[in-house]
Write a protein that holds these residues in place. Structure first.
Motif: not given
Length: 259
Positions: A184-188
């Motif tokens: 989720s952090v990488a996509l954000a």
């Protein structure tokens, strides 16, 4: 909005029950697909039937189910709310889903916050460094790839142990039930390569913690989240199904909603 639920385990059962009982304004339960639901009294059906009666399908069945059924949901014209965000670490899966339309893809925030700020900051310029450190009960982090000796040592440890640290894709693949947050952090931040992730086992951890630090042109950020684990499934946080319900409420009956 008619909502189908794919998977009725510790997350999906709570979501389905809330929809069935009319607790999500503007939404109703269309059906549930699961060969062995965690609770009784849900309207069970097969996937083709679910797709014919749903406007949106919530994926609560795990990374494999998303990879196998996600494109089918979207090509049937249903929107898809993804809970198993870690599956998107697989090369090409997100692109496959986005191209499968006409249904739209939505991502659940799951067990963490701060993603909106990270996403906004990434528009100003790329982050220089992003780190997410996840700490969980040691017993919940035993993995199939571990040897018997490694698994036993993990169960018996009396002090915190860093199990693995590396690129977000690598850690998400190694801990598929515990590292959705890294994906989720990488996509954000719109960059898988800049995100370093670590998983730490702590036998005394009273809660699951996620510490996110990031630095880039917009500023420096530090978020710390401490979630109680799910009583049904300790590998997941108790708040996750309620993050799904919050997303459904925003999609079904938008008012003044943070996005």
């Amino acid at each position: 909005m008619r909502v189908g639920v794919l998977g009725a385990g510790s997350i999906g059962a709570i979501v389905a029950e809330a929809l069935r009982d009319g607790r999500v304004p503007g939404a109703e339960l269309a059906g549930v697909v699961d060969p062995a639901p965690a609770v009784a009294g849900l309207p069970m059906c097969a996937l083709p039937e679910l797709l014919s009666t749903s406007d949106l399908v919530v994926e609560c069945a795990g990374q494999r189910a998303l990879a196998e059924a996600g494109a089918q949901v979207l090509s049937a014209g249903c929107d898809l709310l993804v809970v198993s965000v870690g599956a998107l670490a697989a090369d090409g899966l997100l692109e496959k889903l986005l191209a499968a339309g006409p249904g739209a893809v939505h991502l659940s925030t799951g067990a963490i916050g701060g993603l909106d700020l990270l996403r906004s900051a990434a528009l100003l310029g790329p982050f220089e460094r992003v780190v997410i450190e996840t700490t969980k009960k040691a017993s919940s982090l035993v993995q199939p790839w571990m040897s018997e000796a490694e698994a036993d040592a993990l169960r018996r440890t009396s002090s915190p142990v860093e199990l693995r640290r590396g690129p977000a894709r690598e850690i998400t693949a190694a801990f598929p039930k515990s590292a959705n947050v890294a994906a989720s952090v990488a996509l954000a931040v719109r960059n898988w390569d800049v995100v370093e992730a670590a998983v730490i086992a702590d036998p005394a951890a009273p809660a699951t913690s996620h510490v996110i630090t990031a630095a880039g042109p917009a500023g420096q950020y530090r978020f710390e989240i401490r979630n109680r684990p799910s009583p049904r499934t300790p590998t997941s946080s108790r708040v996750v199904p309620y993050a799904v319900l919050s997303a459904l409420e925003a999609l079904a009956s938008p008012r003044a909603v943070f996005r």
